[in-house]
Enzyme design. Structure first.
Site, PDB file in Angstrom:
ATOM      1  N   ASP A 234       0.836  -1.194   0.000  1.00 56.88           N
ATOM      2  CA  ASP A 234       0.000   0.000   0.000  1.00 56.88           C
ATOM      3  C   ASP A 234       0.876   1.251   0.000  1.00 56.88           C
ATOM      4  OD1 ASP A 234      -1.081  -2.165   2.190  1.00 56.88           O
ATOM      5  OD2 ASP A 234      -2.583  -1.584   0.715  1.00 56.88           O
TER       6      ASP A 234
ATOM      7  N   HIS B  50      -4.360  -3.452   6.514  1.00 56.63           N
ATOM      8  CA  HIS B  50      -4.154  -3.651   5.075  1.00 56.63           C
ATOM      9  C   HIS B  50      -5.515  -4.022   4.475  1.00 56.63           C
ATOM     10  CE1 HIS B  50      -2.497  -4.805   1.248  1.00 56.63           C
ATOM     11  NE2 HIS B  50      -2.839  -6.058   1.391  1.00 56.63           N
TER      12      HIS B  50
END
Lengths: 364, 309
Positions: free
Chosen positions: A192, A220
């Site tokens: 990410d 996440h």
């Protein structure tokens, strides 16, 4: 005349020192012993991410071009033949750094003596599935893996959990492997983090290597908070804040965040498969920076065991900005958190608390 | 691998031009998205397109993977006709739009013949710049010897793959050596099993592609990609002193192999050019094998031309 004599003396001394230095260097090279191989476990090795990551590890992307490695590949019985196919291909590629491959369906053999464990194995997310759908399947997997790792891995084994729900799988792993130090169990949010860098680089039309210090806070998942409040871009006039260069807070607070949060789904839509290449690459980055250290002035995002920093509940695996040195991560302290960010950070914390209770209820 | 610097070294920035057919356009864009997501420091740009002209514009290195893939049960000749027309049209796009001195590596099977077709229909590309991948077979041979002798693969060198990247290839260890504490020793001497070396070893390497398909239900990808990087890296950056590698190159008649075929030879590389290693002794057993694979290549050449008429 004194000057000339002095100059001559200096010249002679410099020459002798240089010669000596060369001789010592040469002798050191002769004595150069190849480093001991590091054992790296990859679970779910017969899958897409496994297939992408093993050549990266074998080429030295994870620990550097001078560090020999031995790969331990684990997967489940139904894919044993495919797993062996991966081992065959690793042999076929004749990687100079790869000093051995163990391909097995036995978790004990797989965990034996490993220094690094990359836990990719789990039930994969398919198009349309929410991450919570895969939770119950995965928590029992991670409870079992915890015990194998705890008993058989090397001391100070560093663990990276990738399989979703990554943070909660890592937490389960930690809870059921109490003898593994909690600082050694992490989950992947570097993907990410890298995605956020990529989005900024596309928006500003700059090289991604000139952008740094974004932060991924939290889970996440789609509640993660990609935060550019402290991110900078390297320009010819020095480091400039991303917010200043983008000059579009609306985009940064809205579309940018959603894009990064949902990028995983966008990849699945385009490829009809989960991200493999970028996940494998981010995993290598995570381990490499953890083991070899982050560059000066730069931090990265890692899902780590929360100690209460930034008002986040301890006892969760939460993504924080960290720097790494000598094989240890430490949370970057003292960053200013504005109201907008506070709300986002709390929202993702809330989701993690919920996931934690859901996970425990699955285990009863 | 390319974006990490495996192909041209950790200091060489790259721009990727990725080409595929319209049915795969969305997946291709997915690859581009993942490349952005990986934040590779060396990757300075990505062009993802279904337009061959855009793809070929200004390229310095061309890795031709595109083609009809071999599936379980298919023979390489089955895919020939589909592929020769692909390579005829790619030839013309490359010739017109690639950078001068573009280096070409053909991977898609039948690799040697696809490369030959490419060469024939791109006459302004120097013939020495068109090659095909036999490094995979070369690396497979190294791997088999390393497993047999239980030694590190990095201690073995100078195997040779002669001929066609097919089941008629000849993996030759007559000049291969192993680094031991007592110096370089011939592989034949250490293996001490000529029966194995002349039969099972050869067959294993020749049919390794099929064995991988059987295990994975998919063609080799990881090892093929890695070998392609090795091929280009050694070509561009040079082979280490005392070591040669195998490359499918335009035959000049060396070792009595017919000229005008793309045939795998032992080569050394320096300053961006490959050169066939000359003067190696070829025994009777090897001679037959070399000729057999040359015959197959001549047949493939004729078959390819008949597909195009």
């Amino acid at each position: 005349m004194d000057h000339v004599v002095l100059l001559q003396k200096i010249l002679v001394v410099s020459f002798i020192v240089a010669l000596f230095w060369k001789i010592i260097r040469y002798m050191c090279n002769l004595l150069h012993v190849e480093k001991e191989p590091v054992r790296i476990l990859v679970t779910g090795a017969a899958g897409q991410i496994g297939y992408a990551i093993v050549p990266m590890i074998a080429r030295g992307v994870m620990l550097g071009p001078d560090q020999p490695v031995i790969l331990h590949l684990l997967d489940i019985e139904p894919v044993a033949e495919a797993l062996n196919g991966v081992k065959m291909e690793l042999t076929d590629a004749a990687f100079p750094l790869l000093k051995g491959v163990i391909a097995t369906t036995d978790p004990i053999e797989a965990c034996m003596g490993v220094n690094i464990a990359v836990m990719v194995g789990g039930f994969p997310r398919k198009e349309g599935m929410e991450r919570k759908d895969v939770m119950s399947k995965n928590v029992s997997i991670y409870k079992a893996q915890a015990s194998a790792l705890e008993k058989h891995a090397a001391d100070d084994c560093k663990v990276l959990v990738i399989a979703n729900p990554a943070n909660t799988n890592a937490l389960i792993l930690k809870e059921f492997a109490p003898s593994i130090p909690e600082k050694n169990i992490t989950c992947l949010t570097r993907l990410d983090h890298n995605r956020a860098l990529g989005q900024i680089s596309e928006r500003l039309d700059v090289q991604v290597s000139d952008v740094k210090n974004v932060i991924i806070w939290g889970n996440h998942s789609s509640t993660q908070y990609p935060d550019v409040s402290h991110a900078t871009v390297h320009t010819s006039r020095g480091e400039k804040p991303v917010r200043e260069l983008v000059s579009d807070d609306k985009w940064l607070n809205d579309e940018f965040i959603t894009t990064v949060q949902q990028r995983g789904a966008a990849i699945i839509k385009a490829r009809k498969q989960s991200s493999a290449l970028s996940a494998a690459s981010a995993a290598c980055d995570h381990i490499r920076d953890w083991v070899l250290g982050t560059p000066k002035g730069t931090w990265v995002s890692m899902g780590v065991y929360s100690d209460g920093s930034y008002g986040i509940q301890p006892g969760l695996v939460y993504s924080f900005p960290v720097t790494c040195e000598k094989g240890r991560w430490s949370i970057v302290q003292g960053l200013m958190i504005d109201e907008f960010s506070r709300a986002k950070m709390d929202a993702t914390e809330k989701e993690l608390v919920e996931e934690k209770s859901m996970a425990y209820s699955c285990l009863d | 691998m390319i974006a990490r610097g495996v192909m041209l070294g950790p200091d060489q920035p790259v721009i990727l031009h990725m080409l595929d057919i319209p049915p795969a356009a969305e997946a291709l864009n997915g690859v581009k998205m993942e490349l952005v997501d990986a934040a590779f420091p060396l990757l300075k740009g990505v062009v993802a397109t279904t337009d061959a002209v855009e793809a070929c514009t200004g390229v310095n290195v061309a890795v031709m993977v595109g083609g009809f893939p071999r599936k379980e049960g298919m023979e390489r000749k089955d895919v020939m006709s589909k592929n020769v027309s692909i390579y005829k049209s790619q030839a013309s796009a490359l010739e017109k739009h690639a950078a001068a001195n573009c280096k070409v590596l053909v991977v898609a099977n039948p690799a040697n013949t696809n490369a030959l077709i490419l060469k024939e229909f791109a006459p302004s590309i120097p013939e020495k710049n068109i090659t095909c991948l036999t490094r995979l077979d070369h690396n497979r041979a190294l791997g088999q010897i390393s497993e047999r002798l239980s030694i590190q693969v990095s201690d073995i060198k100078n195997v040779i793959i002669w001929g066609n990247h097919s089941s008629s290839q000849y993996p030759d260890v007559n000049h291969a050596t192993v680094k031991t504490p007592a110096g370089e020793k011939p592989v034949r001497e250490l293996v001490k099993d000529d029966t194995w070396l002349n039969a099972e070893f050869i067959k294993t390497v020749q049919q390794r592609g099929a064995a991988i398909i059987k295990a994975r239900k998919l063609s080799s990808a990881l090892s093929a990609a890695s070998s392609a990087c090795d091929h280009i890296r050694d070509w561009v950056l040079g082979t280490p002193e005392g070591t040669w590698v195998s490359m499918g190159v335009y035959s000049d008649g060396s070792y009595n192999v017919p000229a005008g075929l793309i045939y795998s030879f032992p080569v050394t590389c320096q300053n961006g050019e490959w050169k066939i290693v000359q003067g190696l002794s070829i025994d009777e057993f090897s001679r037959k094998k070399l000729d057999l694979t040359a015959d197959e290549l001549s047949e493939e050449k004729a078959l390819a031309y008949s597909c195009l008429s």
